[in-house]
Write an enzyme that holds these catalytic residues in place. Structure first.
Site, PDB file in Angstrom:
ATOM      1  N   GLU A  27      54.167-116.519 -94.926  1.00 33.49           N
ATOM      2  CA  GLU A  27      52.979-115.661 -94.917  1.00 33.49           C
ATOM      3  C   GLU A  27      52.083-115.921 -96.127  1.00 33.49           C
ATOM      4  OE1 GLU A  27      54.662-111.682 -94.414  1.00 33.49           O
ATOM      5  OE2 GLU A  27      54.576-111.957 -92.247  1.00 33.49           O
ATOM      6  N   ASP A  81      61.152-109.485 -86.968  1.00 29.67           N
ATOM      7  CA  ASP A  81      60.618-108.742 -88.107  1.00 29.67           C
ATOM      8  C   ASP A  81      60.854-107.240 -87.993  1.00 29.67           C
ATOM      9  OD1 ASP A  81      59.315-108.027 -90.337  1.00 29.67           O
ATOM     10  OD2 ASP A  81      57.323-108.669 -89.714  1.00 29.67           O
ATOM     11  N   GLU A 101      58.150 -99.299 -91.036  1.00 30.22           N
ATOM     12  CA  GLU A 101      56.912-100.035 -90.779  1.00 30.22           C
ATOM     13  C   GLU A 101      56.608-100.110 -89.282  1.00 30.22           C
ATOM     14  OE1 GLU A 101      57.131-104.051 -92.213  1.00 30.22           O
ATOM     15  OE2 GLU A 101      55.252-104.620 -91.254  1.00 30.22           O
TER      16      GLU A 101
END
Ligand code: BDP
Length: 724
Positions: free
Chosen positions: A315, A389, A417
């Site tokens: 990322e 993820d 998240e």
């Protein structure tokens, strides 16, 4: 006679008075700050008498800061629960002693016939026995930290109202490095943090040490966690500079008595950013020298420093591949710098590359599997529980079981998240248990992830577990009461990955909310329903990554315009006129083949893949007949709908607990459950509205259609969310 009566009356008054003080205090404190460390008065008079009979005095053999911390926990906790001060005495009284110490410091303890050799450095024993012929409960271990862990365990035992008579507990952590990961930025924002600002007040450190740091250390140590990574994996090199090392040293000083080491996320390009070099190439002698010097400087400031976590070439983060080198080169170079000081590197396997068209869930395996046996013995490969993820449900990461000659760290996420931030009630114990229990079949049946992580399968040199924490400056730490339970269950399972989620929910509820048996049962039921409910209303049947862009709040299954293909929800669900799901069998990406047999075949076969992972592994026709006999489309709609009705049921159960919970937390949970129900409905409606435009099939007759059009759902957006 009269004197005795007066004395008794006085004692009763004192006792009632202290109970009142305790309850006033707890009423004042029921804003969640006290976490699970609330020592509320024992209401059951018989049990209280039995406790008092067993503990009349505390004897501490030694005076290290760690033992003093243990003694303070016990003194405060016992006073809270028993309504009286338990005196600290020098010598064993007649009966009813609580004796703390190590065999090294206490002759009495050294003389006991206890299995010290099996305890290592951190394991503890709590046992009721006779010492010099006096009834005693001994809390011991080979180090003061072990005694501290035992002290917390005794309090937990009493906070859950378990009998002390004949208590006999031997507990040894199964994993060496049990580490909290903070994704905290240096400017006090928190990546994926929903509970206020970072608790690290860098500006005021080192001079001012907020009382929260001690409370944090107490809570962390009470679970048996022994490490904390202070800064975000998307790292800023500033933490490695002298100004910050002094600040970190001040934090480490607070944590040291509690057995907690600090770790840093190390930015790979730090030699350039703060070192004045023009390269960070791991094979450059200058770079190697720079890291060796930097590490020496860190250990000078923080002698018990734990080591580095590195997110590299992922990322947009810098890494060895920027110089044509490999993850192995990068990890081993840092390991070499840390080695002389006993430090370790946790090199993250959360890597995927913009220029790589391989199915994202295969990329980490492709990158890391070839390095098995080639990484230094103080490197640990840190992999998330699943290969994508932190989704509400993923299969396990195929690297677990694929690196028999490599240290591995399991990374779990406590901050939600992808599971509703701080507001949705989603107790993650069942998810952690599901992951840990999954059989990798790496060495045949019985090769669970827990056994990979605790080292019992492959005997690695290091064993480690990491959890991305969910706390911040909010008064209740975690943004909501029930989010505290995720910190709790992570910590307890880090100590012992074989503990059950339901037992941990029960322990947490008893310590945090109430000890009323019926209420405990009801609350644990809610907790145990919650994660599956979230899976159902967000990503049922093995769907993943359907959240809206960037912040990940709410549904966005239609999103198809992001910079990278594999950031788009459409990439993951692949819905078309034929069906829905990602073909990861041999006719597709073949990610199923990365698992050991029989798992690989089980996942690759549409008949044998667990239905809750069906669409993760298969592209399935809308009219495919599910085990229930209904079509896939109808089942999908029912799963979304079921997720919402589970929240409705959770709300109804919670509403009945008002009498057992303090007003402040009862109202907070009630309000958040209402918000969750509304948002679950939104998830369900928007997802059905979207997928129906592709499946082109009617809803089952008994199902309510979404009230808005797809276009209206698409227009809902949240421009001001925090945490990303
Ligand atoms: C993703 C998060 C991102 C993290 C990344 C990671 O969206 O904020 O930086 O994981 O783990 O889930 O590195």
């Amino acid at each position: 006679m009269r004197v005795t009566m007066i004395l008794r009356a006085w004692l009763v008054l004192v006792f009632v008075g202290s109970l009142q003080i305790a309850s006033v205090q707890s009423a004042w404190a029921e804003d969640g700050y006290a976490l699970w460390l609330r020592a509320t008065p024992v209401q059951d008079a018989g049990l209280r008498r039995a406790y008092v009979k067993n503990i009349k005095a505390i004897v501490v053999e030694g005076n290290s800061p760690t033992l003093l911390a243990a003694q303070k926990e016990l003194s405060d906790g016992l006073a809270g629960m028993l309504g009286r001060d338990i005196p600290l005495v020098q010598d064993l009284r007649r009966n009813g002693n609580l004796l703390l110490g190590t065999p090294g410091a206490s002759e009495d303890i050294a003389g006991l016939d206890l299995p010290f050799e099996s305890l290592g450095d951190e394991g503890y024993i709590i046992r009721a026995l006779k010492v010099r012929n006096k009834r005693t409960i001994v809390i011991t271990g080979n180090t003061d930290t072990a005694v501290l862990y035992g002290s917390f365990a005794l309090l937990r035992h009493m906070q859950t109202r378990t009998s002390l008579t004949d208590i006999d507990i031997v507990s040894v952590p199964k994993i060496q490095n049990r580490i909290l990961n903070h994704w905290d930025n240096m400017n006090q924002t928190v990546e994926r943090g929903y509970a206020g600002e970072s608790i690290w007040d860098w500006h005021k450190l080192p001079e001012y040490k907020n009382a929260r740091y001690t409370m944090y250390a107490r809570a962390t140590a009470s679970l048996g966690l022994n490490g904390t990574l202070l800064n975000n994996v998307n790292a800023n090199a500033a933490i490695l500079t002298p100004v910050y090392l002094e600040k970190v040293a001040a934090l480490a000083e607070v944590f040291r008595p509690y057995g907690i080491k600090v770790y840093f996320s190390a930015r790979f390009s730090a030699p350039i950013e703060i070192g004045g070099l023009d390269t960070a190439d791991p094979l450059s002698a200058d770079v190697q020298k720079w890291w060796a010097g930097k590490v020496a400087e860190i250990y000078k400031a923080i002698p018990d420093f734990g080591g580095f976590v590195v997110k590299a070439n992922s990322e947009g983060q810098p890494g060895p591949q920027d110089y044509g080198r490999t993850h192995k080169d990068g990890a081993n170079m840092m390991a070499q710098a840390l080695k002389p000081h006993g430090g370790i590197v946790m090199w993250r396997a959360f890597v995927y590359d913009a220029d790589n068209n391989e199915d994202r869930v295969k990329q980490a395996y492709t990158e890391f599997q070839p390095y098995d046996g080639l990484l230094a013995d103080n490197v640990s490969v840190q992999a998330k529980n699943g290969p994508l993820d932190f989704q509400p449900r993923e299969p396990i990461h195929p690297l677990f079981g694929a690196l028999p000659k490599t240290n591995m760290t399991l990374e779990l996420q406590m901050t939600k998240e992808y599971l509703g931030f701080d507001t949705h009630l989603a107790y993650l114990g069942p998810m952690y248990e599901e992951v840990l229990k999954t059989d990798t079949f790496a060495k045949g049946e019985g090769s669970s992830v827990a056994k990979v992580i605790d080292g019992s399968l492959f005997s690695p040199k290091l064993t480690s577990i990491a959890g991305v924490l969910n706390i911040g400056s909010d008064r209740n730490w975690s943004g909501s009461t029930f989010n505290q339970a995720n910190w709790y269950v992570f910590g307890r399972m880090a100590w012992d990955p074989y503990l059950g989620a339901e037992d941990m929910a029960t322990e947490w509820t008893r310590q945090t909310l109430t000890n009323d048996d019926k209420a405990v049962k009801a609350i644990v039921k809610i907790m145990m329903m919650s994660r599956e409910a979230v899976v159902d209303y967000m990503t049922p049947l093995g769907l993943a990554h359907q959240m809206d862009t960037g912040h990940h709040h709410g549904p966005g299954p239609w999103v198809d315009n992001l910079g990278r293909d594999d950031w788009n929800p459409t990439y993951y669900h692949r819905a078309d006129e034929v069906g829905i799901g990602f073909d990861r069998t041999a006719s597709g990406s073949n990610a199923a083949s990365l698992y050991h047999e029989p798992l690989a075949s089980q996942y690759a076969n549409i008949e044998t893949v667990p239905e809750n992972m069906l669409l993760w592994f298969h592209h399935v026709p809308w009219d495919y007949k599910m085990k229930s006999g209904e079509t896939l489309w109808d089942t999908l709609v029912r799963e979304y709908t079921h997720g919402v009705s589970e929240i409705t049921e959770m709300r109804a159960i919670w509403a009945k607990q008002e009498a057992y919970i303090d007003a402040e937390r009862f109202a907070e949970v009630s309000a958040l459950l209402l918000k969750q129900e509304r948002e679950a409905q939104w998830w369900r409606d928007a997802s059905i509205a979207y997928f129906q435009t592709i499946s082109k099939r009617p809803l089952p007759a008994d199902v309510t259609p979404p009230p808005l059009s797809l276009e209206e759902y698409k227009k809902i957006n949240w421009p001001h969310l925090i945490g990303y």
